[in-house]
Design a protein around this motif. Structure first.
Motif, short mmCIF file in Angstrom:
data_model
loop_
_atom_site.label_atom_id
_atom_site.label_comp_id
_atom_site.label_asym_id
_atom_site.label_seq_id
_atom_site.Cartn_x
_atom_site.Cartn_y
_atom_site.Cartn_z
N UNK A 1 4.94 -20.75 25.44
CA UNK A 1 4.88 -21.57 26.64
C UNK A 1 4.47 -22.99 26.30
N UNK B 1 8.90 -16.96 37.26
CA UNK B 1 10.16 -17.41 36.72
C UNK B 1 10.91 -18.26 37.74
N UNK C 1 9.44 -21.83 34.12
CA UNK C 1 8.55 -21.11 35.03
C UNK C 1 7.85 -22.14 35.90
N UNK D 1 -0.86 -21.45 28.12
CA UNK D 1 -0.93 -20.00 27.92
C UNK D 1 -0.85 -19.69 26.45
N UNK E 1 13.54 -20.70 29.29
CA UNK E 1 13.26 -20.49 30.71
C UNK E 1 12.45 -21.66 31.25
N UNK F 1 11.82 -18.38 23.84
CA UNK F 1 11.71 -17.13 23.10
C UNK F 1 12.34 -17.31 21.72
N UNK G 1 13.83 -10.75 27.79
CA UNK G 1 12.46 -11.23 27.62
C UNK G 1 11.94 -12.02 28.81
N UNK G 2 12.61 -11.99 29.95
CA UNK G 2 12.00 -12.56 31.15
C UNK G 2 10.71 -11.82 31.41
N UNK G 3 9.65 -12.55 31.73
CA UNK G 3 8.36 -11.91 31.95
C UNK G 3 7.87 -12.14 33.37
N UNK G 4 7.22 -11.11 33.89
CA UNK G 4 6.67 -11.15 35.23
C UNK G 4 5.16 -11.00 35.11
#
Lengths: 112, 116
Positions: free
Chosen positions: B106, B46, B36, A43, B34, B91, A99-102
């Motif tokens: 990412x 997530x 994902x 991404x 994170x 981040x 900053x969690x993204x959906x």
């Protein structure tokens, strides 16, 4: 549940056409993002926005522009589509603090 | 240049086994981390945030090592439904600290295949 929707799942356009990709989120998120995803490249961030009428360039903004006239809507514009813009386009929205993204379901764009 | 590195795999693992992935990041200023999960032809979702103290969610355990700048994900008692690509996400800045607005970075993902 957070819901992020994108206007099209699949799109076929011709070289030189102007292309609009729409994204809408229903959770009142401040932040919205546009990515493209390509095999072997992962991404990559194109543009993002932290507020209405505000935009910031990501890693690969060339050939793209964006518009955020309303908080819930973030549009990606390809001014003159080219074959190297064939890709999967993913919109995301997120909360301001963590900053969690959906992500939306994605739009697969083919430029001929 | 900001980078997040992952082994792309594929990891072929028998059902019921334990599997672990690592991910390294280059920006020492990174503050949020994170994992994902992305299924084939679907959007990333997530899986879990990664905290400095380490955290667990059912069969999944995530750990962060700031000194060595790596993040790990452990999956115990793996299920067929765990087959997916796992994306490590970093981040660089935290807006609460007034940092910059770079968004998330990412990794390219680690492909996991659980075999019956």
């Amino acid at each position: 549940d957070v819901k992020v929707t994108q206007s099209s799942r699949y799109l076929v356009k011709r070289t030189g056409e102007k292309v609009f990709l729409e994204c809408v989120q229903d959770m009142d998120h401040e932040n919205m993002f546009w990515y493209r995803q390509d095999p072997g490249l992962g991404l990559r961030l194109i543009y993002f926005s932290y507020d209405v009428k505000m935009k910031e360039k990501g890693d690969i903004p060339e050939g793209y522009s964006v518009s955020r006239e309303k908080k819930e809507r973030f549009s990606l514009i390809l001014e003159s589509a080219s074959t190297n813009q064939t890709s999967m386009y993913l919109c995301a929205s997120g909360m301001g603090d963590q900053e969690t993204q959906y992500f939306g379901p994605g739009t697969r764009l083919l430029v001929l | 240049r900001k980078e997040v590195e992952q082994d792309p795999g594929p990891f072929n693992v028998p059902e019921g086994a334990t599997v672990a992935f690592n991910c390294t990041y280059s920006n020492s200023a990174s503050q949020s981390f994170f994992w994902y999960r992305q299924d084939c032809r679907k959007e990333p979702k997530l899986l879990m945030s990664v905290y400095s103290s380490g955290n667990e969610d059912g069969r999944f355990t995530a750990q962060l090592n700031r000194a060595s700048q790596y993040i790990s994900l452990l999956i115990r008692d793996s299920k067929l439904s765990d087959s997916a690509t796992y994306l490590c996400v970093v981040n660089p800045f935290n807006r609460r600290s007034g940092g910059g607005a770079d968004g998330l970075t990412f990794g390219k993902g680690t492909h996991l295949i659980i075999q019956p």
